[in-house]
Scaffold this motif. Structure first.
Motif, PDB file in Angstrom:
ATOM      1  N   VAL A   1       5.587   5.634   4.779  1.00 43.25           N
ATOM      2  CA  VAL A   1       4.264   5.207   5.251  1.00 43.25           C
ATOM      3  C   VAL A   1       4.414   4.534   6.609  1.00 43.25           C
ATOM      4  O   VAL A   1       5.274   3.655   6.791  1.00 43.25           O
ATOM      5  CB  VAL A   1       3.621   4.211   4.258  1.00 43.25           C
ATOM      6  CG1 VAL A   1       2.379   3.564   4.873  1.00 43.25           C
ATOM      7  CG2 VAL A   1       3.259   4.905   2.959  1.00 43.25           C
ATOM      8  N   ALA A   2       3.574   4.934   7.558  1.00 45.25           N
ATOM      9  CA  ALA A   2       3.469   4.260   8.865  1.00 45.25           C
ATOM     10  C   ALA A   2       4.838   3.999   9.500  1.00 45.25           C
ATOM     11  O   ALA A   2       5.074   2.930  10.077  1.00 45.25           O
ATOM     12  CB  ALA A   2       2.694   2.944   8.720  1.00 45.25           C
ATOM     13  N   ASP A   3       5.732   4.976   9.387  1.00 43.07           N
ATOM     14  CA  ASP A   3       7.083   4.859   9.956  1.00 43.07           C
ATOM     15  C   ASP A   3       7.801   3.585   9.512  1.00 43.07           C
ATOM     16  O   ASP A   3       8.655   3.055  10.249  1.00 43.07           O
ATOM     17  CB  ASP A   3       7.029   4.890  11.499  1.00 43.07           C
ATOM     18  CG  ASP A   3       6.585   6.243  12.020  1.00 43.07           C
ATOM     19  OD1 ASP A   3       6.887   7.262  11.346  1.00 43.07           O
ATOM     20  OD2 ASP A   3       5.932   6.300  13.071  1.00 43.07           O
ATOM     21  N   GLY A   4       7.426   3.082   8.338  1.00 44.05           N
ATOM     22  CA  GLY A   4       8.111   1.900   7.815  1.00 44.05           C
ATOM     23  C   GLY A   4       7.621   0.584   8.391  1.00 44.05           C
ATOM     24  O   GLY A   4       8.200  -0.466   8.098  1.00 44.05           O
ATOM     25  N   ASP A   5       6.544   0.632   9.177  1.00 42.73           N
ATOM     26  CA  ASP A   5       6.056  -0.595   9.812  1.00 42.73           C
ATOM     27  C   ASP A   5       5.079  -1.339   8.891  1.00 42.73           C
ATOM     28  O   ASP A   5       3.865  -1.376   9.126  1.00 42.73           O
ATOM     29  CB  ASP A   5       5.383  -0.264  11.149  1.00 42.73           C
ATOM     30  CG  ASP A   5       4.985  -1.526  11.911  1.00 42.73           C
ATOM     31  OD1 ASP A   5       5.577  -2.594  11.636  1.00 42.73           O
ATOM     32  OD2 ASP A   5       4.070  -1.442  12.743  1.00 42.73           O
ATOM     33  N   HIS A   6       5.634  -1.906   7.810  1.00 46.29           N
ATOM     34  CA  HIS A   6       4.840  -2.700   6.876  1.00 46.29           C
ATOM     35  C   HIS A   6       5.778  -3.678   6.191  1.00 46.29           C
ATOM     36  O   HIS A   6       6.987  -3.652   6.418  1.00 46.29           O
ATOM     37  CB  HIS A   6       4.076  -1.808   5.889  1.00 46.29           C
ATOM     38  CG  HIS A   6       4.861  -0.671   5.320  1.00 46.29           C
ATOM     39  ND1 HIS A   6       5.348  -0.665   4.049  1.00 46.29           N
ATOM     40  CD2 HIS A   6       5.284   0.498   5.886  1.00 46.29           C
ATOM     41  CE1 HIS A   6       6.010   0.464   3.828  1.00 46.29           C
ATOM     42  NE2 HIS A   6       5.989   1.191   4.924  1.00 46.29           N
TER      43      HIS A   6
ATOM     44  N   PRO B   1      -1.667 -19.622  11.686  1.00 43.68           N
ATOM     45  CA  PRO B   1      -2.789 -19.078  10.914  1.00 43.68           C
ATOM     46  C   PRO B   1      -3.299 -17.768  11.512  1.00 43.68           C
ATOM     47  O   PRO B   1      -4.135 -17.095  10.910  1.00 43.68           O
ATOM     48  CB  PRO B   1      -3.847 -20.182  11.016  1.00 43.68           C
ATOM     49  CG  PRO B   1      -3.535 -20.891  12.287  1.00 43.68           C
ATOM     50  CD  PRO B   1      -2.050 -20.760  12.519  1.00 43.68           C
ATOM     51  N   LEU B   2      -2.801 -17.446  12.714  1.00 42.88           N
ATOM     52  CA  LEU B   2      -3.234 -16.206  13.367  1.00 42.88           C
ATOM     53  C   LEU B   2      -2.442 -15.027  12.810  1.00 42.88           C
ATOM     54  O   LEU B   2      -1.571 -14.445  13.463  1.00 42.88           O
ATOM     55  CB  LEU B   2      -3.083 -16.315  14.882  1.00 42.88           C
ATOM     56  CG  LEU B   2      -4.130 -17.222  15.547  1.00 42.88           C
ATOM     57  CD1 LEU B   2      -3.869 -17.352  17.032  1.00 42.88           C
ATOM     58  CD2 LEU B   2      -5.548 -16.700  15.289  1.00 42.88           C
ATOM     59  N   THR B   3      -2.755 -14.709  11.574  1.00 37.66           N
ATOM     60  CA  THR B   3      -2.112 -13.596  10.898  1.00 37.66           C
ATOM     61  C   THR B   3      -3.171 -12.951  10.015  1.00 37.66           C
ATOM     62  O   THR B   3      -4.154 -13.579   9.643  1.00 37.66           O
ATOM     63  CB  THR B   3      -0.908 -14.080  10.062  1.00 37.66           C
ATOM     64  OG1 THR B   3      -0.426 -12.989   9.262  1.00 37.66           O
ATOM     65  CG2 THR B   3      -1.284 -15.215   9.140  1.00 37.66           C
ATOM     66  N   ASN B   4      -2.994 -11.695   9.731  1.00 44.21           N
ATOM     67  CA  ASN B   4      -3.913 -11.002   8.830  1.00 44.21           C
ATOM     68  C   ASN B   4      -3.164  -9.833   8.212  1.00 44.21           C
ATOM     69  O   ASN B   4      -2.024  -9.558   8.578  1.00 44.21           O
ATOM     70  CB  ASN B   4      -5.168 -10.519   9.579  1.00 44.21           C
ATOM     71  CG  ASN B   4      -6.272 -10.075   8.622  1.00 44.21           C
ATOM     72  OD1 ASN B   4      -6.330 -10.521   7.474  1.00 44.21           O
ATOM     73  ND2 ASN B   4      -7.138  -9.210   9.085  1.00 44.21           N
ATOM     74  N   LEU B   5      -3.812  -9.173   7.292  1.00 41.43           N
ATOM     75  CA  LEU B   5      -3.193  -8.040   6.625  1.00 41.43           C
ATOM     76  C   LEU B   5      -3.742  -6.735   7.184  1.00 41.43           C
ATOM     77  O   LEU B   5      -4.932  -6.624   7.476  1.00 41.43           O
ATOM     78  CB  LEU B   5      -3.459  -8.107   5.118  1.00 41.43           C
ATOM     79  CG  LEU B   5      -2.858  -9.326   4.414  1.00 41.43           C
ATOM     80  CD1 LEU B   5      -3.375  -9.409   2.985  1.00 41.43           C
ATOM     81  CD2 LEU B   5      -1.332  -9.267   4.426  1.00 41.43           C
ATOM     82  N   LYS B   6      -2.850  -5.790   7.314  1.00 37.31           N
ATOM     83  CA  LYS B   6      -3.242  -4.426   7.680  1.00 37.31           C
ATOM     84  C   LYS B   6      -2.882  -3.537   6.490  1.00 37.31           C
ATOM     85  O   LYS B   6      -1.746  -3.592   5.999  1.00 37.31           O
ATOM     86  CB  LYS B   6      -2.472  -3.997   8.922  1.00 37.31           C
ATOM     87  CG  LYS B   6      -2.423  -2.489   9.178  1.00 37.31           C
ATOM     88  CD  LYS B   6      -3.645  -2.004   9.901  1.00 37.31           C
ATOM     89  CE  LYS B   6      -3.567  -0.484  10.151  1.00 37.31           C
ATOM     90  NZ  LYS B   6      -4.848   0.032  10.647  1.00 37.31           N
ATOM     91  N   ALA B   7      -3.833  -2.770   6.029  1.00 37.30           N
ATOM     92  CA  ALA B   7      -3.554  -1.814   4.954  1.00 37.30           C
ATOM     93  C   ALA B   7      -3.028  -0.546   5.593  1.00 37.30           C
ATOM     94  O   ALA B   7      -3.798   0.278   6.090  1.00 37.30           O
ATOM     95  CB  ALA B   7      -4.822  -1.534   4.152  1.00 37.30           C
ATOM     96  N   VAL B   8      -1.705  -0.407   5.613  1.00 36.99           N
ATOM     97  CA  VAL B   8      -1.119   0.769   6.263  1.00 36.99           C
ATOM     98  C   VAL B   8      -1.184   1.960   5.302  1.00 36.99           C
ATOM     99  O   VAL B   8      -1.153   1.813   4.097  1.00 36.99           O
ATOM    100  CB  VAL B   8       0.341   0.527   6.723  1.00 36.99           C
ATOM    101  CG1 VAL B   8       0.431  -0.655   7.674  1.00 36.99           C
ATOM    102  CG2 VAL B   8       1.254   0.307   5.540  1.00 36.99           C
TER     103      VAL B   8
ATOM    104  N   PHE C   1      17.694  -0.244   2.670  1.00 37.68           N
ATOM    105  CA  PHE C   1      16.726   0.840   2.395  1.00 37.68           C
ATOM    106  C   PHE C   1      15.875   1.165   3.620  1.00 37.68           C
ATOM    107  O   PHE C   1      15.041   2.067   3.573  1.00 37.68           O
ATOM    108  CB  PHE C   1      15.789   0.453   1.247  1.00 37.68           C
ATOM    109  CG  PHE C   1      16.477   0.246  -0.079  1.00 37.68           C
ATOM    110  CD1 PHE C   1      17.489   1.096  -0.488  1.00 37.68           C
ATOM    111  CD2 PHE C   1      16.096  -0.791  -0.920  1.00 37.68           C
ATOM    112  CE1 PHE C   1      18.122   0.917  -1.722  1.00 37.68           C
ATOM    113  CE2 PHE C   1      16.731  -0.988  -2.144  1.00 37.68           C
ATOM    114  CZ  PHE C   1      17.743  -0.125  -2.543  1.00 37.68           C
ATOM    115  N   GLY C   2      16.019   0.375   4.665  1.00 36.13           N
ATOM    116  CA  GLY C   2      15.249   0.629   5.874  1.00 36.13           C
ATOM    117  C   GLY C   2      14.101  -0.346   6.094  1.00 36.13           C
ATOM    118  O   GLY C   2      13.331  -0.192   7.050  1.00 36.13           O
ATOM    119  N   TRP C   3      13.967  -1.335   5.218  1.00 39.13           N
ATOM    120  CA  TRP C   3      12.910  -2.331   5.428  1.00 39.13           C
ATOM    121  C   TRP C   3      13.248  -3.172   6.655  1.00 39.13           C
ATOM    122  O   TRP C   3      14.376  -3.663   6.788  1.00 39.13           O
ATOM    123  CB  TRP C   3      12.758  -3.236   4.201  1.00 39.13           C
ATOM    124  CG  TRP C   3      12.090  -2.546   3.063  1.00 39.13           C
ATOM    125  CD1 TRP C   3      12.691  -1.944   1.999  1.00 39.13           C
ATOM    126  CD2 TRP C   3      10.671  -2.347   2.885  1.00 39.13           C
ATOM    127  NE1 TRP C   3      11.744  -1.385   1.163  1.00 39.13           N
ATOM    128  CE2 TRP C   3      10.503  -1.624   1.682  1.00 39.13           C
ATOM    129  CE3 TRP C   3       9.544  -2.717   3.617  1.00 39.13           C
ATOM    130  CZ2 TRP C   3       9.233  -1.253   1.206  1.00 39.13           C
ATOM    131  CZ3 TRP C   3       8.291  -2.347   3.155  1.00 39.13           C
ATOM    132  CH2 TRP C   3       8.146  -1.627   1.962  1.00 39.13           C
TER     133      TRP C   3
END
Lengths: 226, 226
Positions: A157-162, B218-225, A184-186
């Protein structure tokens, strides 16, 4: 590393295979070796029987809960959350003492239908329940925030950028798990703090299931952007 | 659009200002207009007094809960979660009927210290409690998953490449809120489904607080990849 994976469902198999592929000496533990070995029918989640899966994975030995953990340096709890404490009790406290106990389970209760509810949350977590029950183990929570397909393939997913989150009270145990995740590539491995921070990640189950529905794929994960 | 923002804390101010800046006719509602108007001391979160803030925002009128909502097409609940039902009761069911009620609150209970616990979760949500109490309103949950700094400035983090979640039972009401979010620059607006999906987003409070600690901002958020 000598690693025992407790639980033979999809999550356990996936992680066991990934670890074996990276050269670790992996043993899987199950309650009833004969029964699990003979299982050819798919389970209720549609996963192929253990026997069919294992055919293609000769390096991974299957044995009892206790025997699997006895020789391991690191033990993975990959059992269903509602049965985790019982399963680890069968593994035996002495087989967990002083070891990294990597908990990937979630405290899911399917007794009220779908989506499942959490049988512990907010003020406590399954990870902490396990730690209290086995105080000599070094419990680390990680990988419980995504579907198994991504465990050892973040690049799917997303080239692992998560992100993957790590919680635990032992810095050394967290380092061990973090190193395995990196193998594992994380790349975005976030240390959330003490084991009580597992409350936050166990509570992500709901957003994960909602996102799966909204986005039409289980191949999704969260990235903590900053 | 005629918009009433109920609640004059940091979240309410930020959203009110953002909406006014985009040309909407915004009124803020408070329990005691004289008291709020006279407030010059910072609140316990360190935010400047309302009077000092309002000096730089002449277009935003402050009035009572009920009067603010009476003339509005859309009402924002920006009160503290533990007081939201009471505040909206003071607004009045008739002033909410048939309107979009955009709920940005979280069901936080600070009674046990920090981090706060959730007074409703998993099998119910604050958004659903509000909807049950005001069945003629069209409740939409959104923006409750991040700190106020990002509400109208998603570009402040990762060039805006992160997610905001929308839950509600009225497709039309969700569309209205979605359009407002888009006007702030949000590009990844995810419709999570019915209002019961607000359970998932309200439960994100824990991961948000843990990430703030872990990442030091606090300047962080989640991205649903995906």
């Amino acid at each position: 590393m000598q690693i025992a994976v407790i639980g033979t469902g999809f999550a356990g198999r996936t992680l066991a295979a990934g670890l074996a592929d990276r050269g670790h000496d992996v043993v899987m533990g199950t309650r009833d070796v004969a029964e699990t070995s003979a299982r050819t029918e798919p389970d209720r989640m549609g996963n192929i029987g253990f026997a069919a899966w294992a055919e293609n994975r000769p390096p991974i030995r299957l044995t009892t809960f206790a025997e699997a953990a006895a020789g391991a340096e690191l033990v993975v709890n990959a059992t269903a959350g509602h049965g985790s404490v019982d399963a680890l009790t069968a593994v035996g406290a002495s087989n967990l003492a002083g070891k990294v106990l990597w908990d990937i389970a979630n405290p899911l209760d399917f007794g009220h239908g779908f989506p499942p509810v959490l049988f512990v949350k907010d003020t406590d977590s399954l990870a902490e329940q396990i730690q209290r029950k086995f105080p000599a183990a070094n419990v680390v929570k990680a990988l419980n925030t995504m579907f198994g397909d991504l465990f050892v393939h973040p690049e799917a997913v997303a080239d692992g950028d998560h992100s993957v989150f790590v919680s635990g009270d032992s810095a050394e145990a967290k380092r061990t798990v973090t190193d395995l995740l990196a193998s594992f590539g994380w790349t975005d491995i976030i240390d959330l703090g003490g084991l009580d921070s597992a409350r936050a990640t166990e509570m992500l189950v709901q957003i994960r299931l909602r996102l799966m529905n909204a986005l039409g794929t289980p191949l999704t994960n969260l990235k903590a952007v900053r």
